[in-house]
Design a protein around this motif. Structure first.
Motif, PDB file in Angstrom:
ATOM      1  N   TRP A   1       9.613  21.848  32.865  1.00  0.00           N
ATOM      2  CA  TRP A   1      11.056  21.969  32.746  1.00  0.00           C
ATOM      3  C   TRP A   1      11.580  23.345  33.101  1.00  0.00           C
ATOM      4  N   THR A   2      12.729  23.353  33.766  1.00  0.00           N
ATOM      5  CA  THR A   2      13.514  24.568  33.930  1.00  0.00           C
ATOM      6  C   THR A   2      14.542  24.614  32.800  1.00  0.00           C
TER       7      THR A   2
ATOM      8  N   TYR B   1      14.372  13.080  32.731  1.00  0.00           N
ATOM      9  CA  TYR B   1      14.015  14.308  33.445  1.00  0.00           C
ATOM     10  C   TYR B   1      13.989  14.068  34.952  1.00  0.00           C
ATOM     11  N   LEU B   2      13.405  12.952  35.363  1.00  0.00           N
ATOM     12  CA  LEU B   2      13.315  12.665  36.800  1.00  0.00           C
ATOM     13  C   LEU B   2      14.685  12.508  37.430  1.00  0.00           C
ATOM     14  N   ILE B   3      15.621  11.931  36.669  1.00  0.00           N
ATOM     15  CA  ILE B   3      16.990  11.780  37.172  1.00  0.00           C
ATOM     16  C   ILE B   3      17.643  13.167  37.308  1.00  0.00           C
ATOM     17  N   ALA B   4      17.482  13.987  36.286  1.00  0.00           N
ATOM     18  CA  ALA B   4      18.192  15.267  36.230  1.00  0.00           C
ATOM     19  C   ALA B   4      17.579  16.317  37.150  1.00  0.00           C
ATOM     20  N   ARG B   5      16.298  16.159  37.439  1.00  0.00           N
ATOM     21  CA  ARG B   5      15.568  17.182  38.198  1.00  0.00           C
ATOM     22  C   ARG B   5      16.248  17.478  39.533  1.00  0.00           C
ATOM     23  N   ASP B   6      16.774  16.438  40.169  1.00  0.00           N
ATOM     24  CA  ASP B   6      17.363  16.588  41.496  1.00  0.00           C
ATOM     25  C   ASP B   6      18.876  16.780  41.450  1.00  0.00           C
TER      26      ASP B   6
END
Length: 159
Positions: free
Chosen positions: A39-40, A82-87
């Motif tokens: 995570w960032t 997380y996968l949705i938000a990552r991009d």
């Protein structure tokens, strides 16, 4: 613990201020630093916003007398979110989380005392007052992630 509406709102707004104060110390580039293996800081903020939104959806379902489907485990759900938000861009993550908070606090302010504090109001809570879900997705959730949000960035591992 036992609390009333005024005490609840004080706690919620105080938690919000702790988050705002932490974010105020972090310039945009720092928000993109990794703070653990995956995570960032941006991802931490997106995670908080996702659960603020989920709380509002949960309450809407309970008010319709639906039984929310908790089939997916929290870790699995967090990984999916997380996968949705990552991009998603930092700017959009910030705007979405602000919007999620605004909707969250307006929703809580619109709840009845029975919805908040009567432990038998929603059968789904199995005898716990729904206020526990309010704090668990707001001030308590912020506090769980403040150290992660503000810790020094993880240096990329040397491979």
């Amino acid at each position: 613990g036992v609390m009333d509406r005024a005490a609840l709102l004080i706690e919620l707004y105080a938690g919000r201020e702790r988050l705002r104060a932490a974010l105020a110390t972090l310039p945009d580039p720092a928000m993109l630093d990794r703070v653990d293996d995956d995570w960032t800081r941006k991802d931490v903020l997106a995670h908080l916003g996702a659960w603020e939104r989920r709380f509002v959806e949960l309450l809407e379902r309970l008010r319709r007398e639906e039984w929310p489907d908790d089939a997916s485990e929290t870790d699995e759900l967090n990984a999916r979110l997380y996968l949705i938000a990552r991009d998603t861009s930092l700017e959009v993550v910030r705007l979405e989380e602000e919007a999620a908070w605004s909707q969250f606090i307006a929703t809580v302010e619109g709840m009845t005392d029975a919805e908040l504090f009567d432990r038998h109001h929603f059968a789904w809570t199995q005898g716990d007052p729904f206020v526990d879900w309010v704090t668990g997705n707001a001030n308590e959730h912020v506090d769980e992630h403040l150290e992660q949000l503000t810790r020094p960035a993880t240096l990329p591992s040397v491979t």
